[in-house]
Design an enzyme around this catalytic site. Structure first.
Site, short mmCIF file in Angstrom:
data_model
loop_
_atom_site.label_atom_id
_atom_site.label_comp_id
_atom_site.label_asym_id
_atom_site.label_seq_id
_atom_site.Cartn_x
_atom_site.Cartn_y
_atom_site.Cartn_z
N TYR A 64 -5.90 -0.72 -7.07
CA TYR A 64 -5.33 -1.98 -6.55
C TYR A 64 -4.73 -1.84 -5.15
O TYR A 64 -4.58 -0.74 -4.64
CB TYR A 64 -4.42 -2.67 -7.56
CG TYR A 64 -3.17 -2.03 -8.09
CD1 TYR A 64 -2.59 -0.92 -7.54
CD2 TYR A 64 -2.55 -2.59 -9.22
CE1 TYR A 64 -1.41 -0.39 -8.07
CE2 TYR A 64 -1.39 -2.06 -9.76
CZ TYR A 64 -0.82 -0.96 -9.17
OH TYR A 64 0.32 -0.45 -9.69
N GLU A 65 -4.44 -2.95 -4.55
CA GLU A 65 -3.99 -3.02 -3.14
C GLU A 65 -4.98 -2.36 -2.19
O GLU A 65 -4.59 -1.70 -1.23
CB GLU A 65 -2.60 -2.38 -2.97
CG GLU A 65 -1.51 -2.98 -3.81
CD GLU A 65 -1.42 -4.50 -3.66
OE1 GLU A 65 -1.84 -5.02 -2.63
OE2 GLU A 65 -0.96 -5.14 -4.61
N GLY A 66 -6.26 -2.56 -2.44
CA GLY A 66 -7.31 -1.92 -1.63
C GLY A 66 -7.71 -0.61 -2.27
O GLY A 66 -6.90 0.30 -2.33
N GLN A 75 -9.32 2.28 1.68
CA GLN A 75 -8.32 2.97 2.50
C GLN A 75 -9.01 3.96 3.44
O GLN A 75 -8.63 4.09 4.61
CB GLN A 75 -7.33 3.75 1.62
CG GLN A 75 -6.61 2.92 0.56
CD GLN A 75 -5.78 1.81 1.13
OE1 GLN A 75 -5.19 1.95 2.20
NE2 GLN A 75 -5.75 0.67 0.44
N ARG A 123 0.83 -1.21 0.00
CA ARG A 123 0.00 0.00 0.00
C ARG A 123 0.86 1.26 0.00
O ARG A 123 0.61 2.19 -0.76
CB ARG A 123 -0.95 -0.01 1.20
CG ARG A 123 -2.13 -0.91 0.94
CD ARG A 123 -3.08 -1.08 2.11
NE ARG A 123 -4.20 -1.90 1.64
CZ ARG A 123 -5.27 -2.22 2.35
NH1 ARG A 123 -5.38 -1.81 3.60
NH2 ARG A 123 -6.23 -2.95 1.83
#
Lengths: 597, 597
Positions: free
Chosen positions: A438-440, A445, A297
């Site tokens: 991506y990555e959350g 977030q 992240r």
């Protein structure tokens, strides 16, 4: 257009914007003494500018392809990867026991910006390997570490994260891939994963997949997910490569951007089962995965900074070259370079100030990670860990949002040429657009920030940040510098807005979670504006002091100007964001979408 | 995903958000009586949904190609164009004397939104023909009109605008294409034009180019530019087609979006000279060209609205279908459709409210154009012309900016799927990105707004708008409706900010033009927030009245909710924009770009 790594900007930010009590080469950064940071960044700049950046366009035009022999990357890619890994760049933060240099996350974060600005599609691959290294290091058995860690640290092999399935994107509780225990303690995996970045490629001789799956007796939901290591080629006890494992890339996505980064659908166990090994405890796979995710992240946030800076550099070069119209204050009759037109300057300053603020936030997050690992004092380590955890979603979401904004402004500054693919500005927008997802997703977030990071400790960590911001504001007010303009009052307003919005969240998080969630994204942006604005102000203070002490580096006044621009043009968005958070929930949650569309 | 033309939204906006004194079917709109507007839009919806929308994807994937026989459009395009033109859709506003229907610009603007949402790349072609029709009608001789106008009105032929040359983008004074007078009163043109939309194609038997060029004795700069009509095929006196003229498309651009719309480099006179005819007076070509541009500017603004609505529809459909996570208030254990998650709702409402506000601004501009042409009172016509001229840059820039913003949010709502080209959300972002650039970049629109439209009449036109906004606010305050939330105070703030920023501009336009120009873009956005917010509030007032009168159309409460969301979440940006305008010039103009990059 050539990319120039912003080494001076990175060093200034690391030294002056993060509020390091003992400076860049003191405290937890003793190993950066003797100019190690600068020397490292200058070396990174060389390979980024000369090897990675020139491959960025061809990677976009000749993306990765799936062949009968697996995924083939863009011509030149394998050689570039080898040169990069041979240079030791994959190993900066890696554990020294396994051949890493054990250097700070701060330094690696700065390097990551450089790699990603030069070539985001390329740099995604080592970005994911880094996460894999941390998960292995923290959770794997000594045997697995000995077999895999060294070659992941060196970059001889790469790592992947296998989370997503068609029905389980943001919601990992829905994962169905299953793992069947074998008599020898290994597992056979069966299932399908989508959106797997560099799930297959020809850069290295082996690829180590980290895969979320369920054991036969696993409870439903997120409490029944385990983490497995699944190599592309099995690895013999002596470290030599064994037979091909039953995991294959079966298709590639056709994407808006990062064409050179293969996004794979992976099939596990279609020919009898993919052999895997458990990492960490059964059913607790998300713990290890979150280590990978948290690392990723921050680094995805850095991608936003990187693209924004690359877009700024390209737009500035064009604006200094391209002549159209005559600026009001220009002498003679000739057309002026468009950089002299106020609206173009406004756009350039917006890009520059957003980039600088996001960079400071990412570096600040890396600094907190370093303190959490390296400080001798346990309390300070704990506090820093909490801080890193608070800042990570802000670093990820704000930086990737401004990456898209800056890339879009970069196109605008190019005018019609910006819409033409050959110019390269359009690729930056296309590449940048994945990072908020991506990555959350950035929405996730924001939820993480308000529900977990701010609310769970009753605002302790958030209020600690606010108190630090106020201390900086105090120092600014004591420094009566004309070049600061409205910097102090505007940042005052922003920090006050953040404080009131934080109070609102804490009051309502339990009783009205939906109201708090409705304002989560504006709150994250508000936090970032205050945090970034204050970091730049800290830099402006340092620049002011250095100038007063006789330093005539011509970049110092420009750093004050950037901080001032941020405070005067970007931070004032805080007032509206505060209202969105504190007064806006009803119009979000009562919206009726049953009829529309 | 199917496009559904928002007929009810368009009719509501036309009827209730524009402040039409006598309603949609009264006053200057007598010819819209008996439900003509609704009937027209419903027919437009049919062909847009069934013919144009299905060609949008294939147009993106199989863009226009340059062949030895000229430019060939996407398969299906010529048939669709013929069907569309045969339906009379090109002729809505055309002069009745030449076969047009002579209907209001308001109705055509609504139709334009529908065409562009269905297929922006397709609709660009008739959009430019419309401008050509107006320039011909206003400035050409009767002979030229008789020869060309009828077939441009019907759409049998199309028109193009040829302004840009490599050295002359935004700055038309640098144009070099030359026109040599011939003994018969015609001209031979020599030169090269770039970025010519639909400069060649196979949709129609002839293409009529409107070309800026210089006569041999022309003074330098913009006062020496003339406008010429140059047909692809010469036209005999009896209207039959003569020989091929010496104008050719020599290459196509490789663009980020609108792939199906050929962007041509045009060569004039490489084989002896392209025959052309003067439109209007020598050296006064910009007058005619600005008629085309102004028309095109509004319609490009409409493209922004169109893409935003299409992106909203697609994102909403996905959000209702896609299940991830469980919303806080959801019963049971099942995953909720993501439309139930507050952050997704916030993004959807942002798209919806921005779209509705921009739509109202575009329709309002068209309404002013209609009044300027149709009102029986000369003073009202003049005032309306000034108003149209004030609103046009706002309609163009704000709408195209929000088009990009909404398209980007649309991708975000799709998560990972949004980055995959097959989903279609990415195409909307790629297509939308040209609209803030062409027909005058949005920076140029902002300069036009502050220097010409606001400052030149000492703010008369701007203050007239502000007074009207305040009248609406008065009516809102008298209507004590709980559903309005903070609508009144937030719009109050926005209008006050606009008033103060306007005063600042007027005070400084002459003495410090650079200071005013530095705030031009934020001022335009501020104006749009106030204007759009008030238009939606007018709609909310009307909806409130209709509900009170027993109308149980379930869309009415949703319209109030959209106006409220805009006021509570988007209009509060005004405070920051005001500060950018009134206090921000120094940090824009003093920025030093000599060192950076």
């Amino acid at each position: 257009m050539t990319y120039r790594a912003p080494v001076a900007d990175l060093l200034f930010s690391m030294s002056h914007e993060l509020g390091l009590a003992q400076g860049l080469e003191g405290g937890v950064y003793a190993d950066l003494a003797d100019g190690i940071a600068e020397a490292t960044l200058l070396e990174a700049a060389k390979i980024a500018e000369n090897v990675l950046a020139p491959l960025n366009r061809i990677g976009d035009r000749q993306g990765a392809k799936l062949t009968n022999e697996g995924v083939v990357t863009t011509p030149g890619w394998p050689q570039a990867y080898k040169q990069w890994a041979d240079g030791g760049w994959n190993a900066i933060t890696g554990p020294t026991h396994y051949g890493g240099l054990g250097l700070p996350a701060l330094l690696n974060t700065a390097c990551n910006e450089i790699w990603n600005a030069a070539n985001m599609a390329f740099s995604l691959c080592p970005l994911l390997t880094l996460g894999a290294i941390e998960a292995l290091q923290t959770h794997a058995t000594a045997a697995l570490k000995d077999l895999y860690l060294g070659r992941l640290v060196s970059g001889e092999w790469t790592g992947t994260m296998n989370l997503t399935e068609p029905q389980a994107g943001s919601d990992l509780s829905a994962i169905r891939t299953r793992a069947e225990p074998q008599p020898d303690g290994s597992f056979k995996l069966f299932g399908s994963k989508i959106f797997i970045t560099y799930g297959d490629h020809d850069l290295t001789g082996n690829i180590i997949h980290f895969v979320l799956a369920r054991l036969p007796d696993a409870p439903p939901g997120t409490r029944g997910i385990s983490l497995f290591l699944v190599p592309k080629f099995l690895v013999n006890a002596d470290g030599s490569l064994g037979p091909r494992n039953d995991v294959y890339c079966v298709s590639l996505e056709h994407k808006l951007g990062i064409h050179a980064s293969p996004t794979c659908t992976m099939a596990y166990g279609e020919h009898g089962g993919a052999l895997g090994w458990l990492i960490g405890e059964p059913n607790k796979g998300l713990v290890g995965m979150f280590i990978m995710m948290n690392n990723a992240r921050l680094n995805v946030g850095v991608q936003g900074v990187a693209i924004a800076d690359r877009a700024f550099q390209q737009a500035l070069a064009y604006a200094r070259e391209r002549r159209q119209g005559r600026a009001f204050n220009a002498p003679g009759e000739a057309m002026s370079p468009i950089v002299q037109h106020p609206d173009v300057r406004r756009m350039l300053m917006t890009m520059k100030a957003l980039t600088a603020a996001a960079r400071a936030i990412c570096l600040m997050t890396a600094h907190a990670i370093d303190v959490s690992r390296r400080d001798e004092d346990a309390d300070r380590r704990l506090r820093a860990a909490t801080r890193a955890s608070l800042l990570t979603p802000i670093a990820k979401a704000f930086s990737t949002d401004i990456g898209v904004e800056a890339a879009s402004l970069g196109i605008q500054i190019h005018g019609g040429m910006g819409f033409i693919e050959e110019t390269g500005a359009a690729q930056l927008l296309r590449d940048s657009r994945i990072a908020p997802i991506y990555e959350g997703t950035n929405g996730i977030q924001a939820i993480d920030l308000v529900m977990r990071k701010v609310a769970h400790d009753k605002g302790d960590a958030a209020y600690r940040e606010i108190r630090e911001m106020k201390a900086v504001l105090g120092a600014i007010r004591e420094t009566d510098a004309g070049a600061f303009g409205d910097l102090a009052p505007r940042l005052d307003d922003a920090v006050d807005s953040l404080e009131r919005a934080t109070a609102f969240l804490l009051e309502n998080a339990k009783s009205s979670p939906d109201d708090v969630l409705a304002g989560a994204a504006p709150y994250l942006r508000l936090f970032a504006l205050a945090l970034g604005g204050i970091a730049l102000a800290r830099g402006a203070l340092a620049a002011h002091r250095l100038i007063g002490a006789g330093d005539n580096d011509p970049a110092l006044p420009a750093r004050i100007a950037t901080a001032r621009f941020f405070a005067e043009h970007i931070a004032p968005g805080s007032a509206g964001l505060e209202l969105s958070v504190t007064r806006g929930a009803a119009s979000v949650n009562s919206a009726d979408f049953a009829l529309a569309g």
